[in-house]
Scaffold this motif. Structure first.
Motif, PDB file in Angstrom:
ATOM      1  N   ARG A   1       0.794  -1.225   0.000  1.00 50.22           N
ATOM      2  CA  ARG A   1       0.000   0.000   0.000  1.00 50.22           C
ATOM      3  C   ARG A   1       0.830   1.280   0.000  1.00 50.22           C
ATOM      4  N   THR A   2       2.077   1.182   0.429  1.00 56.74           N
ATOM      5  CA  THR A   2       2.870   2.399   0.569  1.00 56.74           C
ATOM      6  C   THR A   2       4.239   2.348  -0.099  1.00 56.74           C
ATOM      7  N   GLY A   3       4.774   1.154  -0.293  1.00 54.76           N
ATOM      8  CA  GLY A   3       6.143   1.017  -0.794  1.00 54.76           C
ATOM      9  C   GLY A   3       7.195   1.147   0.297  1.00 54.76           C
TER      10      GLY A   3
ATOM     11  N   ASN B   1       4.394   8.110  -0.277  1.00 53.77           N
ATOM     12  CA  ASN B   1       3.761   6.860  -0.686  1.00 53.77           C
ATOM     13  C   ASN B   1       4.207   6.564  -2.115  1.00 53.77           C
TER      14      ASN B   1
ATOM     15  N   ARG C   1       2.920   4.743  -4.359  1.00 56.95           N
ATOM     16  CA  ARG C   1       1.838   4.767  -5.357  1.00 56.95           C
ATOM     17  C   ARG C   1       1.490   6.194  -5.759  1.00 56.95           C
TER      18      ARG C   1
ATOM     19  N   ALA D   1       1.899   7.598  -9.569  1.00 53.03           N
ATOM     20  CA  ALA D   1       0.756   8.191 -10.256  1.00 53.03           C
ATOM     21  C   ALA D   1       1.058   9.613 -10.707  1.00 53.03           C
TER      22      ALA D   1
END
Length: 319
Positions: A38-40, A249, A251, A255
């Motif tokens: 979810r966060t890396g 994060n 993700r 993005a």
């Protein structure tokens, strides 16, 4: 010729204690796999007992001065971006001044949460462009481990402690900070805040966050501010060599890079090893990438961040 603020040196400090994701499994319902997916984030650093924001900031600042080949009294101003100061007052920046042995100059803190270092860079640039300073030390330093709610698995796994710093110096020419873009919208306060303070509870409080809502705002607003600052500099995205984003994060970073049409090979990523260090994350990433020799003279670098407030912004510079 145009007077600009050029980065002459970078420095960083991370506490010795390294906390792997598995540490959280003993007291909250989470797992290394859940956090990574979810966060890396894989690990983060936590300050030792008695280790303060100012202590970390001093070490990062000293490293930046060494990188720049300068002495403390070469600096005219110190700006510290932090949301976790040692004391209500005086400022962390004055503690850094004393800790470095500076005998001159002026110092102040900036509070824009995770966007604080971007705001600090813009302020340092303004001081230099206006002629109020020739050399400015800009620091991001945080001990977010001190404001965590260790029962909240949605927030306590995200944050880490550390400090990063840059030395800005006035120079004529096309190198240095080219443009900045700063924004705030206080109507989004409840998305990310700390539930305490001097004038309310009289305590430091704990961090509260609406993660899913913040994620959507972050991707949209970070891409927008990055595009605006590139346009302000009279450039296009394909001229950008590096994106050095706030490390919150993986993700969100991916993005944002996608919306900027930037491949991940041109993005500096440290979130896996540092977690979210708030205002310290960008200078930590800048220092690491600089020490690794990733930046070449003339490279175009964009930094961008979003934090509580909401406050968000970006800076574009030529290395």
């Amino acid at each position: 010729m145009t007077r600009r603020a050029v980065i002459r040196g970078t420095g960083r400090y991370l506490p010795e204690r390294i906390v792997e994701n598995a540490w959280f499994e003993s007291f909250i319902d989470t797992s290394d796999e859940w956090i990574r997916a979810r966060t890396g984030i894989e690990r983060r650093h936590f300050a030792a007992d008695g280790e303060t924001t100012s202590a970390m900031a001093i070490k990062a600042a000293a490293a930046a001065l060494d990188s720049a080949g300068m002495q403390p009294d070469d600096i005219d101003a110190v700006i510290v971006a932090t949301s976790t100061p040692d004391l209500t007052f005086p400022s962390v920046a004055t503690m850094v001044q004393a800790g470095l042995g500076m005998t001159r100059g002026f110092c102040y803190d900036m509070q824009a949460v995770c966007a604080g270092f971007v705001f600090g860079l813009a302020n340092g640039d303004a001081l230099i462009r206006s002629g109020q300073a020739e050399r400015v030390l800009v620091i991001g330093a945080e001990t977010f481990s001190r404001i965590m709610d260790w029962t909240d698995r949605g927030t306590c796994v995200l944050f880490g402690d550390g400090a990063g710093a840059v030395v800005l110096e006035a120079a004529e020419g096309d190198r240095g900070i080219l443009a900045s873009d700063l924004n705030s919208d206080g109507s989004f306060r409840d998305i990310l805040y700390v539930d305490g303070g001097v004038a309310t509870t009289g305590t430091a409080g704990k961090l509260r966050m609406q993660g899913n809502v913040l994620f959507r705002h972050a991707v949209e607003k970070l891409a927008q501010t990055a595009h605006r600052v590139i346009e302000k500099a009279g450039m296009t995205t394909d001229q950008v060599d590096w994106l050095v984003p706030h490390q919150a994060n993986a993700r969100i970073i991916a993005a944002t890079a996608q919306r900027m049409n930037l491949p991940m090979e041109r993005v500096v990523l440290t979130v896996a090893d540092h977690g979210n260090t708030s205002a310290a994350s960008i200078p930590l990433a800048l220092s690491l990438a600089n020490d690794e020799g990733r930046f070449k003279p003339g490279d175009i670098i964009v930094t961008e961040a979003i934090g509580g407030g909401l406050s968000w912004g970006s800076v574009i510079l030529r290395w």
